[in-house]
Design an enzyme around this catalytic site. Sequence first.
Site, PDB file in Angstrom:
ATOM      1  N   ASP A  78      38.426  36.194  35.444  1.00  0.00           N
ATOM      2  CA  ASP A  78      37.017  35.823  35.508  1.00  0.00           C
ATOM      3  C   ASP A  78      36.381  36.381  36.773  1.00  0.00           C
ATOM      4  OD1 ASP A  78      38.572  34.174  37.096  1.00  0.00           O
ATOM      5  OD2 ASP A  78      37.600  32.313  36.497  1.00  0.00           O
ATOM      6  N   ILE A  79      37.026  36.118  37.898  1.00  0.00           N
ATOM      7  CA  ILE A  79      36.439  36.539  39.174  1.00  0.00           C
ATOM      8  C   ILE A  79      37.541  36.886  40.168  1.00  0.00           C
ATOM      9  CG2 ILE A  79      36.247  34.104  39.922  1.00  0.00           C
ATOM     10  CD1 ILE A  79      33.655  34.924  41.418  1.00  0.00           C
ATOM     11  N   ASP A 138      38.013  37.045  44.040  1.00  0.00           N
ATOM     12  CA  ASP A 138      37.348  36.551  45.247  1.00  0.00           C
ATOM     13  C   ASP A 138      38.038  37.189  46.464  1.00  0.00           C
ATOM     14  OD1 ASP A 138      35.974  34.995  47.071  1.00  0.00           O
ATOM     15  OD2 ASP A 138      36.870  33.098  46.498  1.00  0.00           O
ATOM     16  N   LYS A 182      33.639  39.464  44.189  1.00  0.00           N
ATOM     17  CA  LYS A 182      32.954  39.183  45.467  1.00  0.00           C
ATOM     18  C   LYS A 182      33.558  40.118  46.512  1.00  0.00           C
ATOM     19  CE  LYS A 182      32.430  34.215  44.722  1.00  0.00           C
ATOM     20  NZ  LYS A 182      32.877  32.892  45.208  1.00  0.00           N
TER      21      LYS A 182
END
Length: 177
Positions: A102-103, A105, A133
């Site tokens: 999903d992400i 970081d 990110k």
Amino acid sequence: MAITILDKTFRPYLSKEQIQAAIESIANRINTEYQGKNPLFIPILNGSFMFASDLFKRITIPAEISFIKLASYKGTHSTGNVITAIGLETEIYQRHVIVIEDIVDTGKTMSVFLPQLTHQQPQSLKVCALLHKKAATIHPMQIDYLGFEIPNLFVVGYGLDYNGQGRNLDSILQVDE
Ligand code: IMP
């Protein structure tokens, strides 16, 4: 429209249309690049369930999917957290593997998990993430298929949670600070 989840306010950041368009373009690339390779998608639960589902629906070539969950616990050695994969039932030796996140970081999760997959000698190993990110990077890594580069702010929705809440939203919202 801003919404409240637990003690925080979130405002719209990525609409469902923007998300679906990004997924369409990733799927198109994978459909072209993995023709005849029968890729194995490995989405990481919980966060990636919605992304993986929408992406996989757009895959038109023969492909397989096997969800895993990563369990993180403090190791007994000084090396810090140990991350183990639960539920990987499909043999990945000699397979073309695409990890679905999903992400990304800090990159910590992938920096521990990817070497574990490499150890099982897949024929190829690529990473597909909806969000990255970049400014939060501690463990640099290559993301082969990326939806969006986002600022270092907490986001929720489309599978991503804030203390367990918000995963059901079909768009992505950013914390209002
Ligand atoms: P990393 O190991 O630091 O790259 O963190 C990856 C994991 O942290 C993701 O799979 C998410 O579960 C979680 N995470 C990181 N940032 C966010 C966020 O903004 N919202 C929700 N979950 C996040």
